[in-house]
Enzyme design. Structure first.
Site, short mmCIF file in Angstrom:
data_model
loop_
_atom_site.label_atom_id
_atom_site.label_comp_id
_atom_site.label_asym_id
_atom_site.label_seq_id
_atom_site.Cartn_x
_atom_site.Cartn_y
_atom_site.Cartn_z
N SER A 147 0.95 -1.22 0.03
CA SER A 147 0.07 0.00 0.10
C SER A 147 0.93 1.30 -0.14
O SER A 147 2.09 1.23 0.51
CB SER A 147 -0.79 0.10 1.09
OG SER A 147 -1.46 1.31 1.52
N TYR A 160 -1.59 -1.18 10.27
CA TYR A 160 -1.77 -1.47 9.24
C TYR A 160 -0.56 -0.99 8.27
O TYR A 160 0.15 -1.68 7.55
CB TYR A 160 -3.02 -0.93 8.45
CG TYR A 160 -3.26 -1.02 6.86
CD1 TYR A 160 -2.79 -0.08 5.95
CD2 TYR A 160 -3.97 -2.16 6.29
CE1 TYR A 160 -2.85 -0.28 4.73
CE2 TYR A 160 -4.27 -2.14 5.10
CZ TYR A 160 -3.68 -1.32 4.37
OH TYR A 160 -3.89 -1.39 3.01
#
Ligand SMILES: NC(=O)C1=CN([C@@H]2O[C@H](COP(=O)(O)OP(=O)(O)OC[C@H]3O[C@@H](n4cnc5c(N)ncnc54)[C@H](O)[C@@H]3O)[C@@H](O)[C@H]2O)C=CC1
Ligand SMILES: C[C@H](O)[C@@H]1OC(=O)[C@H](O)[C@@H]1O
Length: 257
Positions: A147, A160
């Site tokens: 990401s 995350y």
């Protein structure tokens, strides 16, 4: 001839988290490029739809409803796929999740769940499949879905972000270790794409305006726009690329002022 092939005819792939979202899009895209695809996710009904789309593309689908955070289930699933497909050429570590807590509120359970789902599962899948790829020396490709959150600070959760940054570094070290086996290891770093993971956030107009304000292409990505880079990194068109992270982000990671 200079143009390398982007086709995957005769290849086999495994995609985790392929029941919906980015995983489904990549799984179907790999099939459209010619690969037979094994799809892993927790929800059988989701997998059945992805399998239908793979078969509609004229390729074989192998469905495995399982939990990628459990080593014994990963080992069993890999064994089933090898029985079915004989060898595995492509692995896409896509399964992931997020609990968007502020750092001071993260619980030990949240930490473990995000770490296990996003990072541990990718390492276990890479280990279990890397073993067979190393034996076969078949020009294999491993692709992890990281990401932009692994590269730049986002407001969507520190745990995350840590898993995605770790994925980028894991990609480099696996590429270093496994190059000798001819295994290429790369990652994709998406910015926002509309999927069940982000649907709620992307229905908030102000949130979308905030995203667009830091996105040079000034729009949210369409799922087909992650598929092309995935097929590229899975195919021989990227045969001299390993250890890299390709950000598919509308320019977000270069946004300056
Ligand atoms: N949608 C986005 O904007 C972005 C997504 N990503 C990453 O892309 C990947 C896919 O994201 P989305 O498609 O948006 O998510 P999603 O939530 O729509 O789909 C995730 C898939 O992973 C599966 N999964 C989750 N935990 C699992 C487990 N323990 N065992 C087996 N399967 C499991 C789910 O069943 C689902 O099929 C994730 O790694 C996410 O972090 C990265 C950047 C942006
Ligand atoms: C772009 C990020 O990976 C994505 O944004 C979200 O809100 C999701 O939870 C992911 O963090």
């Amino acid at each position: 001839m200079y143009l390398p092939t982007f086709r995957l005819d005769g290849k086999t792939a495994i995609v985790t988290g392929a029941g919906r979202g980015i995983g489904r899009a990549i799984a179907v895209g790999l099939a459209e490029a010619g690969a037979d695809v094994a799809i892993m996710s927790r929800t059988e009904s989701d997998l059945r739809e992805t399998a239908r789309l793979i078969e509609a593309a004229g390729r074989k689908a192998c469905m495995l409803a399982m939990d990628v955070t459990e080593r014994d289930q990963v080992q069993k699933a890999v064994s089933v796929v090898i029985d079915e497909f004989k060898e595995i050429n492509i692995l896409v570590n896509n399964a992931g999740m997020n609990i968007r807590s502020k750092a001071l509120e993260v619980t030990d359970e949240e930490w473990q769940k995000i770490m296990d789902t996003n990072l541990k599962s990718a390492f276990m899948m890479s280990q279990e499949i890397g073993r067979t790829m190393a034996d076969n020396k078949n020009g294999a490709s491993i692709l992890s879905i990281s990401s932009v959150g692994g590269h730049t600070a986002l407001r969507t959760g520190v745990v995350y972000a840590a898993t995605k940054a770790a994925m980028i570094q894991m990609t480099k070290v696996l590429a270093l270790e496994w190059g000798t086996f001819g295994i290429r290891v790369n990652s994709l770093g998406p910015w926002y794409f509309k999927t069940p993971l982000t649907e709620k956030l992307l229905s908030d107009e102000q949130y979308v305006n905030d995203i667009l304000a830091v996105t040079p292409l000034n729009r949210i990505g369409e799922l087909y726009e992650i598929v092309g880079p995935a097929v590229f990194l899975a195919s021989d068109a990227s045969s001299y690329i390993t250890g890299q992270t390709l950000f598919v982000d509308g320019g977000m990671t270069i946004k300056g002022f």
